[in-house]
Each structure stands twice: as structure tokens, then as C-alpha cells.
Design a protein around this motif. Structure first.
Motif, PDB file in Angstrom:
ATOM      1  N   GLU A   1     -41.851   7.469  13.243  1.00  0.00           N
ATOM      2  CA  GLU A   1     -41.687   8.896  13.486  1.00  0.00           C
ATOM      3  C   GLU A   1     -42.023   9.272  14.924  1.00  0.00           C
ATOM      4  OE1 GLU A   1     -43.206  11.660  10.585  1.00  0.00           O
ATOM      5  OE2 GLU A   1     -43.123  10.105   9.050  1.00  0.00           O
ATOM      6  N   THR A   2     -42.718   8.386  15.633  1.00  0.00           N
ATOM      7  CA  THR A   2     -43.141   8.713  16.996  1.00  0.00           C
ATOM      8  C   THR A   2     -42.422   7.930  18.085  1.00  0.00           C
ATOM      9  OG1 THR A   2     -44.943   7.115  16.853  1.00  0.00           O
ATOM     10  CG2 THR A   2     -45.439   9.385  16.227  1.00  0.00           C
ATOM     11  N   GLY A   3     -41.600   6.958  17.712  1.00  0.00           N
ATOM     12  CA  GLY A   3     -40.909   6.189  18.739  1.00  0.00           C
ATOM     13  C   GLY A   3     -40.158   5.007  18.176  1.00  0.00           C
ATOM     14  N   LEU A   4     -39.773   4.101  19.068  1.00  0.00           N
ATOM     15  CA  LEU A   4     -39.046   2.913  18.651  1.00  0.00           C
ATOM     16  C   LEU A   4     -39.226   1.801  19.666  1.00  0.00           C
ATOM     17  CD1 LEU A   4     -35.230   3.241  19.248  1.00  0.00           C
ATOM     18  CD2 LEU A   4     -36.814   4.877  20.151  1.00  0.00           C
ATOM     19  N   ARG A   5     -38.861   0.604  19.229  1.00  0.00           N
ATOM     20  CA  ARG A   5     -38.882  -0.556  20.112  1.00  0.00           C
ATOM     21  C   ARG A   5     -37.442  -1.011  20.286  1.00  0.00           C
ATOM     22  NH1 ARG A   5     -41.985  -5.474  17.914  1.00  0.00           N
ATOM     23  NH2 ARG A   5     -40.229  -5.366  16.511  1.00  0.00           N
ATOM     24  N   LEU A   6     -37.080  -1.271  21.543  1.00  0.00           N
ATOM     25  CA  LEU A   6     -35.717  -1.656  21.881  1.00  0.00           C
ATOM     26  C   LEU A   6     -35.694  -3.014  22.547  1.00  0.00           C
ATOM     27  CD1 LEU A   6     -34.664   1.726  23.525  1.00  0.00           C
ATOM     28  CD2 LEU A   6     -33.966   0.908  21.264  1.00  0.00           C
ATOM     29  N   LEU A   7     -34.597  -3.733  22.363  1.00  0.00           N
ATOM     30  CA  LEU A   7     -34.319  -4.963  23.094  1.00  0.00           C
ATOM     31  C   LEU A   7     -33.347  -4.576  24.203  1.00  0.00           C
ATOM     32  CD1 LEU A   7     -34.613  -8.039  23.300  1.00  0.00           C
ATOM     33  CD2 LEU A   7     -32.667  -8.229  21.746  1.00  0.00           C
ATOM     34  N   SER A   8     -33.716  -4.877  25.445  1.00  0.00           N
ATOM     35  CA  SER A   8     -32.946  -4.392  26.590  1.00  0.00           C
ATOM     36  C   SER A   8     -32.724  -5.485  27.626  1.00  0.00           C
ATOM     37  CB  SER A   8     -33.716  -3.230  27.244  1.00  0.00           C
ATOM     38  OG  SER A   8     -33.106  -2.851  28.456  1.00  0.00           O
ATOM     39  N   PRO A   9     -31.523  -5.532  28.213  1.00  0.00           N
ATOM     40  CA  PRO A   9     -31.285  -6.453  29.325  1.00  0.00           C
ATOM     41  C   PRO A   9     -31.868  -5.895  30.626  1.00  0.00           C
ATOM     42  CG  PRO A   9     -29.311  -5.206  28.876  1.00  0.00           C
ATOM     43  CD  PRO A   9     -30.324  -4.810  27.827  1.00  0.00           C
ATOM     44  N   GLU A  10     -32.300  -4.647  30.587  1.00  0.00           N
ATOM     45  CA  GLU A  10     -32.797  -3.937  31.761  1.00  0.00           C
ATOM     46  C   GLU A  10     -34.285  -3.660  31.593  1.00  0.00           C
ATOM     47  OE1 GLU A  10     -32.196  -1.899  35.420  1.00  0.00           O
ATOM     48  OE2 GLU A  10     -30.722  -2.994  34.249  1.00  0.00           O
ATOM     49  N   LEU A  11     -35.045  -3.860  32.660  1.00  0.00           N
ATOM     50  CA  LEU A  11     -36.458  -3.482  32.637  1.00  0.00           C
ATOM     51  C   LEU A  11     -36.560  -2.031  33.077  1.00  0.00           C
ATOM     52  CD1 LEU A  11     -39.486  -3.882  32.455  1.00  0.00           C
ATOM     53  CD2 LEU A  11     -39.435  -4.795  34.780  1.00  0.00           C
ATOM     54  N   PHE A  12     -37.026  -1.189  32.177  1.00  0.00           N
ATOM     55  CA  PHE A  12     -37.290   0.203  32.515  1.00  0.00           C
ATOM     56  C   PHE A  12     -38.779   0.309  32.822  1.00  0.00           C
ATOM     57  CE2 PHE A  12     -33.600   0.411  29.698  1.00  0.00           C
ATOM     58  CZ  PHE A  12     -32.742   1.197  30.455  1.00  0.00           C
TER      59      PHE A  12
ATOM     60  N   SER B   1     -40.880  11.933  23.416  1.00  0.00           N
ATOM     61  CA  SER B   1     -41.599  13.011  24.098  1.00  0.00           C
ATOM     62  C   SER B   1     -40.936  14.366  23.864  1.00  0.00           C
ATOM     63  CB  SER B   1     -41.712  12.722  25.594  1.00  0.00           C
ATOM     64  OG  SER B   1     -40.440  12.550  26.168  1.00  0.00           O
ATOM     65  N   GLU B   2     -39.652  14.365  23.591  1.00  0.00           N
ATOM     66  CA  GLU B   2     -38.929  15.599  23.281  1.00  0.00           C
ATOM     67  C   GLU B   2     -37.971  15.293  22.138  1.00  0.00           C
ATOM     68  OE1 GLU B   2     -37.080  17.374  26.768  1.00  0.00           O
ATOM     69  OE2 GLU B   2     -38.670  16.520  28.020  1.00  0.00           O
ATOM     70  N   LEU B   3     -38.210  15.968  21.006  1.00  0.00           N
ATOM     71  CA  LEU B   3     -37.415  15.733  19.800  1.00  0.00           C
ATOM     72  C   LEU B   3     -37.372  17.048  19.028  1.00  0.00           C
ATOM     73  CD1 LEU B   3     -36.101  13.328  18.224  1.00  0.00           C
ATOM     74  CD2 LEU B   3     -38.291  13.034  17.085  1.00  0.00           C
ATOM     75  N   SER B   4     -36.175  17.552  18.771  1.00  0.00           N
ATOM     76  CA  SER B   4     -36.064  18.816  18.035  1.00  0.00           C
ATOM     77  C   SER B   4     -36.599  18.629  16.617  1.00  0.00           C
ATOM     78  CB  SER B   4     -34.607  19.274  17.985  1.00  0.00           C
ATOM     79  OG  SER B   4     -33.865  18.430  17.123  1.00  0.00           O
ATOM     80  N   ASP B   5     -36.922  19.729  15.971  1.00  0.00           N
ATOM     81  CA  ASP B   5     -37.432  19.659  14.595  1.00  0.00           C
ATOM     82  C   ASP B   5     -36.413  19.013  13.668  1.00  0.00           C
ATOM     83  OD1 ASP B   5     -39.822  20.817  15.336  1.00  0.00           O
ATOM     84  OD2 ASP B   5     -39.246  22.833  14.699  1.00  0.00           O
ATOM     85  N   SER B   6     -35.118  19.347  13.843  1.00  0.00           N
ATOM     86  CA  SER B   6     -34.104  18.769  12.960  1.00  0.00           C
ATOM     87  C   SER B   6     -33.951  17.268  13.209  1.00  0.00           C
ATOM     88  CB  SER B   6     -32.761  19.486  13.131  1.00  0.00           C
ATOM     89  OG  SER B   6     -32.265  19.336  14.440  1.00  0.00           O
ATOM     90  N   CYS B   7     -34.037  16.836  14.460  1.00  0.00           N
ATOM     91  CA  CYS B   7     -33.957  15.402  14.762  1.00  0.00           C
ATOM     92  C   CYS B   7     -35.204  14.680  14.267  1.00  0.00           C
ATOM     93  CB  CYS B   7     -33.751  15.170  16.255  1.00  0.00           C
ATOM     94  SG  CYS B   7     -32.066  15.544  16.808  1.00  0.00           S
ATOM     95  N   ARG B   8     -36.360  15.305  14.402  1.00  0.00           N
ATOM     96  CA  ARG B   8     -37.598  14.704  13.890  1.00  0.00           C
ATOM     97  C   ARG B   8     -37.501  14.503  12.370  1.00  0.00           C
ATOM     98  NH1 ARG B   8     -41.924  13.908  16.530  1.00  0.00           N
ATOM     99  NH2 ARG B   8     -41.521  15.521  18.088  1.00  0.00           N
ATOM    100  N   ALA B   9     -36.922  15.483  11.689  1.00  0.00           N
ATOM    101  CA  ALA B   9     -36.747  15.371  10.245  1.00  0.00           C
ATOM    102  C   ALA B   9     -35.801  14.223   9.903  1.00  0.00           C
ATOM    103  CB  ALA B   9     -36.225  16.689   9.673  1.00  0.00           C
ATOM    104  N   ARG B  10     -34.742  14.032  10.694  1.00  0.00           N
ATOM    105  CA  ARG B  10     -33.810  12.920  10.441  1.00  0.00           C
ATOM    106  C   ARG B  10     -34.468  11.577  10.710  1.00  0.00           C
ATOM    107  NH1 ARG B  10     -29.738  16.283  12.712  1.00  0.00           N
ATOM    108  NH2 ARG B  10     -29.326  14.921  14.459  1.00  0.00           N
TER     109      ARG B  10
END
Length: 136
Positions: A60-71, A115-124
């Protein structure tokens, strides 16, 4: 090639499982998540640069991604989760909180905190997490 990609993804998942041991004290449960994710860095270092990233897990607070790019840690990303389903995609702004290079590879695990997630997106997001928990 597809076989090499499959082997890299398998090694990445094995590495992720061992990395999970370092993150066991989480407040929110993480579940496997395989829907496509598109990301744009904010502000964009190069115009119209969109990355297609492989998600590893979601909470609910984030995710882990596999990326070819270092951010870089603390960089901000505009995320489109489940981008193959335009009607149900989830748009959010996330902040990179950690990055870890995969052994002997030019790929990275990137930890993102919403860091920014609308209420409807948070619910999804919550709904997707609960669906995965129920099916897991």
C-alpha cells in the motif's frame, strides 16, 4: 534473447528473495505484482523518456521494480501501474528510497515509496494487494 532474459529475471527474483530478509520488519504486507509499470523521472533529464520497468512486488505504500536504469535515491518518478489496462491503471508519484545492483548484471532493484497518490488510486492499490493476498 528470451532465454537469457528469463534467466536474468529468475536470478533477479532469487536475489530479491534474499534481499527481502533485510526488509522483514515492514508495516505493510508486500505481495507479488507482475503488471507492467511505466515510469518518467521528474523532472525529466531527457524529453519524453519513458522506462518500461518490471515490478517485483507491491504494498500500500510502494513497490519494488527491476530496472535497467539506476535512478538516484531521492529521485522522483511519475508511475503508471498496470499500464496495459488504461481504464484501471494507477498513476502515482513515487520517491526512490533505495537501489541495489543485481550481482554481475547491469540491472537494479529499485525501492519506491509512494509520495503522491489520489484516494481512488490508493484504494485500487489496496484492492490489488488484498486480491493477491487472497489468491496467494
Amino acid at each position: 534473447n528470451a532465454a537469457g532474459r528469463s534467466q536474468r529475471v529468475r536470478r533477479a527474483r532469487e536475489h530479491a528473495m534474499s534481499a527481502n530478509l533485510q526488509h522483514e520488519s515492514r508495516q505493510f504486507v508486500r505481495v507479488p505484482f507482475a503488471a507492467p509499470v511505466q515510469a518518467e523521472q521528474i523532472p525529466q533529464p531527457s524529453p519524453n523518456r519513458i522506462w518500461h520497468l518490471l515490478p517485483e512486488d507491491l504494498s500500500e505504500t510502494g513497490l519494488r521494480l527491476l530496472s535497467p536504469e539506476l535512478f538516484p535515491v531521492k529521485s522522483r518518478l511519475l508511475l503508471d501501474l498496470d499500464s496495459d489496462n488504461p481504464g484501471s491503471s494507477i498513476r502515482a508519484v513515487g520517491r526512490v528510497v533505495w537501489a541495489s545492483q543485481l550481482p554481475d548484471q547491469d540491472e537494479w532493484h529499485i525501492g519506491i515509496e509512494f509520495s503522491e497518490l489520489s484516494d481512488s488510486c490508493r484504494a485500487r492499490v489496496r484492492e490489488k494487494v488484498m486480491e493477491q493476498q487472497a489468491s496467494g
